[in-house]
Design a protein around this motif. Structure first.
Motif, mmCIF file in Angstrom:
data_model
loop_
_atom_site.group_PDB
_atom_site.id
_atom_site.type_symbol
_atom_site.label_atom_id
_atom_site.label_comp_id
_atom_site.label_asym_id
_atom_site.label_seq_id
_atom_site.Cartn_x
_atom_site.Cartn_y
_atom_site.Cartn_z
ATOM 1 N N ALA A 730 -11.691 5.155 -9.895
ATOM 2 C CA ALA A 730 -10.806 4.711 -11.270
ATOM 3 C C ALA A 730 -9.308 5.452 -10.748
ATOM 4 O O ALA A 730 -8.089 4.215 -11.394
ATOM 5 N N GLY A 731 -9.179 5.900 -9.832
ATOM 6 C CA GLY A 731 -7.789 6.222 -9.282
ATOM 7 C C GLY A 731 -7.330 5.371 -8.342
ATOM 8 O O GLY A 731 -7.504 5.078 -7.150
ATOM 9 N N ASP A 732 -5.978 4.864 -9.000
ATOM 10 C CA ASP A 732 -5.604 3.644 -8.516
ATOM 11 C C ASP A 732 -4.035 3.620 -7.988
ATOM 12 O O ASP A 732 -2.860 3.676 -7.093
ATOM 13 N N ARG A 733 -3.326 5.020 -7.593
ATOM 14 C CA ARG A 733 -2.473 5.321 -7.521
ATOM 15 C C ARG A 733 -2.415 6.797 -6.838
ATOM 16 O O ARG A 733 -3.440 7.398 -6.312
ATOM 17 N N LEU A 734 -1.130 6.585 -5.553
ATOM 18 C CA LEU A 734 -0.783 7.696 -4.659
ATOM 19 C C LEU A 734 0.127 8.716 -4.949
ATOM 20 O O LEU A 734 1.424 7.951 -6.107
ATOM 21 N N THR A 735 0.147 10.031 -5.374
ATOM 22 C CA THR A 735 1.322 10.765 -5.570
ATOM 23 C C THR A 735 1.719 11.501 -4.626
ATOM 24 O O THR A 735 0.911 12.289 -3.563
ATOM 25 N N TRP A 736 3.065 11.664 -4.427
ATOM 26 C CA TRP A 736 4.014 11.956 -2.767
ATOM 27 C C TRP A 736 4.359 12.937 -3.866
ATOM 28 O O TRP A 736 5.085 13.155 -4.404
ATOM 29 N N PHE A 737 4.578 14.125 -3.256
ATOM 30 C CA PHE A 737 5.144 15.805 -3.235
ATOM 31 C C PHE A 737 5.556 16.344 -2.185
ATOM 32 O O PHE A 737 5.409 16.317 -0.665
ATOM 33 N N ALA A 738 6.197 17.130 -3.179
ATOM 34 C CA ALA A 738 6.526 18.301 -1.877
ATOM 35 C C ALA A 738 6.928 19.500 -2.603
ATOM 36 O O ALA A 738 7.894 19.367 -3.655
ATOM 37 N N LYS A 739 7.364 20.599 -1.652
ATOM 38 C CA LYS A 739 7.309 21.624 -2.379
ATOM 39 C C LYS A 739 8.539 22.766 -1.581
ATOM 40 O O LYS A 739 7.432 23.115 -0.386
ATOM 41 N N HIS A 740 9.506 22.873 -2.463
ATOM 42 C CA HIS A 740 10.419 23.865 -1.335
ATOM 43 C C HIS A 740 10.502 23.342 0.405
ATOM 44 O O HIS A 740 10.633 23.985 1.152
ATOM 45 N N ALA A 741 10.974 21.821 0.066
ATOM 46 C CA ALA A 741 10.902 20.893 1.288
ATOM 47 C C ALA A 741 12.194 19.846 0.252
ATOM 48 O O ALA A 741 11.605 19.413 -0.335
ATOM 49 N N THR A 742 12.729 18.997 1.560
ATOM 50 C CA THR A 742 13.580 17.841 1.902
ATOM 51 C C THR A 742 12.650 17.409 2.659
ATOM 52 O O THR A 742 12.675 17.637 3.951
ATOM 53 N N VAL A 743 11.558 15.996 1.940
ATOM 54 C CA VAL A 743 10.973 14.980 2.812
ATOM 55 C C VAL A 743 11.058 13.884 2.817
ATOM 56 O O VAL A 743 11.394 13.606 1.439
ATOM 57 N N THR A 744 10.728 13.039 3.801
ATOM 58 C CA THR A 744 10.995 11.143 3.484
ATOM 59 C C THR A 744 9.737 11.237 3.726
ATOM 60 O O THR A 744 9.276 11.089 5.446
ATOM 61 N N PHE A 745 8.937 10.049 3.597
ATOM 62 C CA PHE A 745 7.778 9.564 3.544
ATOM 63 C C PHE A 745 8.143 7.750 3.754
ATOM 64 O O PHE A 745 8.654 7.676 3.271
ATOM 65 N N ALA A 746 8.150 7.674 5.449
ATOM 66 C CA ALA A 746 8.318 5.840 5.411
ATOM 67 C C ALA A 746 7.424 5.327 6.408
ATOM 68 O O ALA A 746 6.095 6.055 6.427
ATOM 69 N N GLY A 747 7.703 4.242 6.246
ATOM 70 C CA GLY A 747 6.708 3.226 6.722
ATOM 71 C C GLY A 747 4.614 2.535 5.721
ATOM 72 O O GLY A 747 4.252 2.376 6.888
ATOM 73 N N ILE A 748 5.597 3.372 4.538
ATOM 74 C CA ILE A 748 4.066 3.664 3.975
ATOM 75 C C ILE A 748 3.764 2.343 3.986
ATOM 76 O O ILE A 748 4.123 1.084 3.429
ATOM 77 N N ASP A 749 2.228 1.685 4.133
ATOM 78 C CA ASP A 749 1.656 1.130 4.592
ATOM 79 C C ASP A 749 -0.129 0.961 3.634
ATOM 80 O O ASP A 749 -0.728 1.717 5.029
ATOM 81 N N ALA A 750 -0.524 -0.066 2.917
ATOM 82 C CA ALA A 750 -1.420 0.854 2.640
ATOM 83 C C ALA A 750 -1.942 -0.896 2.052
ATOM 84 O O ALA A 750 -1.817 -1.926 2.179
ATOM 85 N N ALA A 751 -3.463 -0.935 3.205
ATOM 86 C CA ALA A 751 -4.548 -2.296 3.076
ATOM 87 C C ALA A 751 -5.577 -1.826 2.758
ATOM 88 O O ALA A 751 -6.400 -1.028 3.469
ATOM 89 N N PRO A 752 -5.822 -2.855 1.840
ATOM 90 C CA PRO A 752 -7.763 -2.850 1.514
ATOM 91 C C PRO A 752 -8.600 -2.459 2.117
ATOM 92 O O PRO A 752 -8.273 -3.272 3.205
ATOM 93 N N VAL A 753 -9.816 -1.583 2.844
ATOM 94 C CA VAL A 753 -10.146 -2.032 3.874
ATOM 95 C C VAL A 753 -12.016 -2.850 3.255
ATOM 96 O O VAL A 753 -12.279 -2.994 1.895
ATOM 97 N N LEU A 754 -12.200 -3.733 3.653
ATOM 98 C CA LEU A 754 -12.805 -4.746 4.145
ATOM 99 C C LEU A 754 -14.390 -4.479 3.966
ATOM 100 O O LEU A 754 -14.448 -4.260 5.048
ATOM 101 N N ALA A 755 -14.866 -4.955 3.194
ATOM 102 C CA ALA A 755 -16.794 -4.495 3.831
ATOM 103 C C ALA A 755 -16.797 -4.997 4.404
ATOM 104 O O ALA A 755 -16.948 -6.173 5.271
ATOM 105 N N PRO A 756 -18.307 -4.355 5.889
ATOM 106 C CA PRO A 756 -18.512 -4.314 6.670
ATOM 107 C C PRO A 756 -19.237 -5.331 6.935
ATOM 108 O O PRO A 756 -19.940 -6.118 5.611
#
Length: 756
Positions: A730-756
């Motif tokens: 049921a979970g349909d979210r991504l949570t990006w997190f950082a603790k005690h740091a400055t961080v960049t997440f780039a080029g984020i690409d999410a594609a559904p996996v097709l059934a074999p």
């Protein structure tokens, strides 16, 4: 084959249009509401005739039929088969169907529909309890193995004279119910969830006892198997159709139709079972419906069946074809009345390109009742003959022939066990071929006791005649390393590697010489899959296969490609040919969760030098391939810095953005990557995996994540991998997190996996 042909040799056959049997002498007695010779619909009548019936059936409305003891067929006990064509009118499958029951300690054979949710969810081992397959099927609603719909089981119980040695061994190991009780009563059960085969409509049920095997077929499809010891117990209770004789009287209640019932005092052939089930075309169609389509890809694969898992993997390359030999684990390692082992057979798949795989028939079956299992070994090809040496212990004290067993083949597909038993003393083993000298080296473990365990070596020129080498290959403290589990030796570009053991007490050793001296590899363990073994693949590559455990021994096959650094140390990455097919990229929706968070659909920056920062992407498919590059600001990193992404988030509490998620976390100060995955059901934590000595986490790192059903697989910078389990569809979210740091997440690409 004509469907009627197998009936010609039946010990007894009842076509339920009349009381008199078509074969045998057991004339039926009618009790209660049963109508013989009921007319069927034209389609059902035609299906009946195509399976050797006469187009009519008996209609049961709570009554039952009896074959008195005097009319029971004489079964030798050494082999038997049962065929029953029936239809449960309401699809409930909660009633006796056929057999001679009496009680668990007297049952001969008995087919019934029963409630799977009432089955035991654990097997007691002293103070511990192990899961049974019923727990996953019926005790975890909505879980990754849970059945959908009916909780009924179609179950066959087979009875024999209890074996005192087996019972004593279970008691010595502290094994409790239900396994100990079944051994004491001399019963074995094979079953299938009714939801797998279909609660409604007609089914052709065949049970086959061959001696070494007890198999359940539904509509010609093998759905379960066990591995008996003994012969079929003679009947002491009447043979009943639609009822069972129990201590408190007759138990009936079946509402439905029975076309025919037949018994043989021998094991039917595969061809005969197919004929009785409608023919090859119908069986192939039903195999797809019951077990699913046979996919060409094997990454994350597990054997089909409600209680089957992939166990230890044994890859082999013959110069043209890459072979994967693997164990199939049933009943969470509790087959054959065994506490933790039992009933393991070796199956086989092959490929030329790592992309398209072909499944073969069983390679090395259990062919003797004394065989407890085929364990983890190795394969070799010498002068046109295939050899496999495997651990193969004896179950029976009166036949102490367990050790390293030999099986051979002329085609690499069908292997036959070879005497003597054992071929060599030892335990799990591996074959290393030194191509420079032509010598074969078999590694196994010494039977020494005490604080140390040794990997020892035998040599041969022909894979038949072996000489023991006095000097051990490796000696380790038993409390520190379990190197007696599944050793594996290979050479790659002038380096020699020894894999041994599993979990935190297994590891990798490396040397410039084939048998040491060894130094411990860093990291000591490359990845999470259990007992990995490798084989070459052109050009100059090395492919590893192991399994990701699933609440016990066995689970899903996981493949890796090894990478070799200049200093000889190894890493792992995803084999590119085995990447899942994906659809168009998902449309992710960005939302900041804390101050210092900014971004859009493809990038996130978190400034969290003084605490924690988080941002969320919505619209994430449950099964998906996620790619991104994470770049930390090295000036902000310290001993408590960590960052990553929580996958499949399902919680709505902004104070707990990682709730109900699989959390991938990078720890640059310690060089550690963790994958903490929790289950959405009451089971709690399923996996908390970690890999160490991951260099370069303070620099830009490319990350690839595959989420496939309950598997989460991660590749870090194409050089390290980590895998675990998480189930939260049921979970349909991504949570990006950082603790005690400055961080960049780039080029984020999410594609559904097709059934074999």
């Amino acid at each position: 084959m004509n469907a009627a042909a197998p009936f010609a040799s039946a010990a007894a056959l009842w076509r339920l249009a009349v009381r008199r049997p078509a074969r045998g002498t057991g004339e039926l007695l009618v009790h209660g509401a049963v109508t013989l010779g009921a007319e069927l619909s034209p389609a059902a009548a035609d299906a009946s005739r195509r399976r050797g019936g006469n187009g009519r059936a008996a209609y049961f409305a709570g009554g039952y039929l009896e074959i008195p003891l005097a009319g029971l067929p004489r079964l030798t006990g050494a082999g038997m088969s049962l065929c029953m064509r029936l239809c449960d009118r309401d699809g409930t499958w909660h009633a006796p169907l056929f057999g001679s029951y009496g009680a668990d300690d007297t049952v001969s054979f008995f087919l019934e529909g029963t409630d799977g949710a009432a089955k035991p969810f654990t097997i007691r081992h002293g103070e511990n309890a192990h899961h049974t397959p019923y727990r996953d099927l019926f005790g975890t609603p909505g879980g990754p193995r849970a059945v959908r719909g009916s909780t009924a089981l179609l179950e066959f119980t087979w009875g024999t004279t209890p074996h005192a040695g087996i019972v004593a061994a279970l008691q010595e190991r502290g094994c409790g119910e239900p396994l100990l009780g079944e051994a004491r009563n001399g019963i074995m059960k094979v079953n299938v969830p009714v939801s797998d085969v279909g609660a409604h409509g007609w089914h052709d049920v065949v049970v086959r006892f061959t001696g070494p095997k007890l198999e359940l077929f539904v509509d010609g499809v093998l759905v379960d198997e066990e591995f008996p010891v003994g012969t079929t117990r003679p009947s002491t209770a009447p043979l009943l159709i639609g009822a069972a004789a129990a201590a408190d009287g007759i138990r009936a209640g079946f509402h439905g139709l029975v076309d025919h019932v037949a018994l043989w005092d021998r094991a039917l052939s595969d061809r005969e079972i197919t004929a009785l089930s409608g023919g090859a075309g119908e069986v192939a169609h039903r195999r797809g419906e019951i077990l699913g389509a046979a996919g060409e890809q094997l990454q994350y694969w597990r054997p089909p069946g409600h209680n089957a898992r992939a166990g230890d993997c044994m890859p082999f390359f013959d110069g043209k074809t890459f072979h994967l030999y693997y164990l199939v684990v049933r009943r969470n390692h509790h087959g054959k009345w065994q506490s933790g082992h039992g009933g393991l057979q070796i199956w086989h798949a092959s490929t030329r390109d790592l992309h398209r795989w072909r499944q073969h028939p069983i390679a090395v079956p259990i062919s003797e009742q004394w065989q407890s299992w085929w364990g983890t070994g190795s394969f070799a090809l010498h002068e046109g003959t295939w050899f496999t040496y495997q651990k193969g212990p004896s179950l029976l004290p009166e036949q102490p022939c367990g050790g390293v067993q030999l099986a051979t083949s002329t085609d690499g597909v069908h292997f036959t066990a070879q005497p003597p038993h054992p071929a060599l003393p030892g335990y799990d083993c591996d074959i290393f071929h030194d191509v420079t000298t032509g010598t074969y080296h078999l590694l196994t473990t010494d039977d020494r006791t005490g604080r140390e365990v040794a990997v020892v070596r035998w040599t041969s020129r022909d894979l038949r005649n072996w000489t023991r080498v006095a000097e051990p290959v490796l000696v380790a403290a038993r409390a520190e390393y379990n190197i007696d589990i599944c050793p594996h030796l290979f050479e790659w570009n002038g380096w020699y590697y020894l894999f041994a053991g599993f979990d935190e007490r297994g590891g990798v050793w490396m040397s410039r010489q084939p048998f040491g001296p060894w130094r411990q590899h860093c990291p000591i363990r490359l990845d999470i899959p259990t007992v990995p073994k490798t084989a070459p693949f052109p050009p100059g590559r090395r492919i590893s296969a192991g399994f990701l455990a699933d609440r016990g021994w066995g689970g899903n096959v996981v493949f890796r490609e090894l990478i070799q650094h200049r200093d000889g140390t190894l890493g792992t990455r995803f084999p590119p040919e085995m990447a899942p097919a994906t659809g168009p990229p998902a449309n992710l929706h960005f939302r900041p969760l804390t101050g210092g968070a900014s971004g859009d659909s493809s990038a996130v920056t978190l400034a969290a030098t003084a605490g924690a920062g988080a941002a969320m992407h919505g619209g994430m498919p449950a099964n998906a391939r996620l790619r991104f590059t994470v770049t930390p600001d090295p000036r902000t990193l310290g001993p408590f810095s960590r960052f990553g992404v929580a996958l499949r988030c399902g919680g709505d509490d902004p104070a707990r953005p990682e709730a109900r998620a699989g959390v991938l976390s990078l720890h640059p100060h310690t060089g550690t990557v963790t994958l903490s995955t929790t289950h959405a059901q009451p089971d709690g934590k399923v996996s908390d995996a970690a890999i160490t000595d991951v260099v370069g986490l303070d620099r830009p790192v490319a990350v690839e994540v595959i989420m496939s059903d309950d598997i989460v697989d991660v590749c870090i910078d194409g050089r390290r991998t980590i895998v675990g389990r998480h189930w939260n569809p049921a979970g349909d979210r991504l949570t990006w997190f950082a603790k005690h740091a400055t961080v960049t997440f780039a080029g984020i690409d999410a594609a559904p996996v097709l059934a074999p």
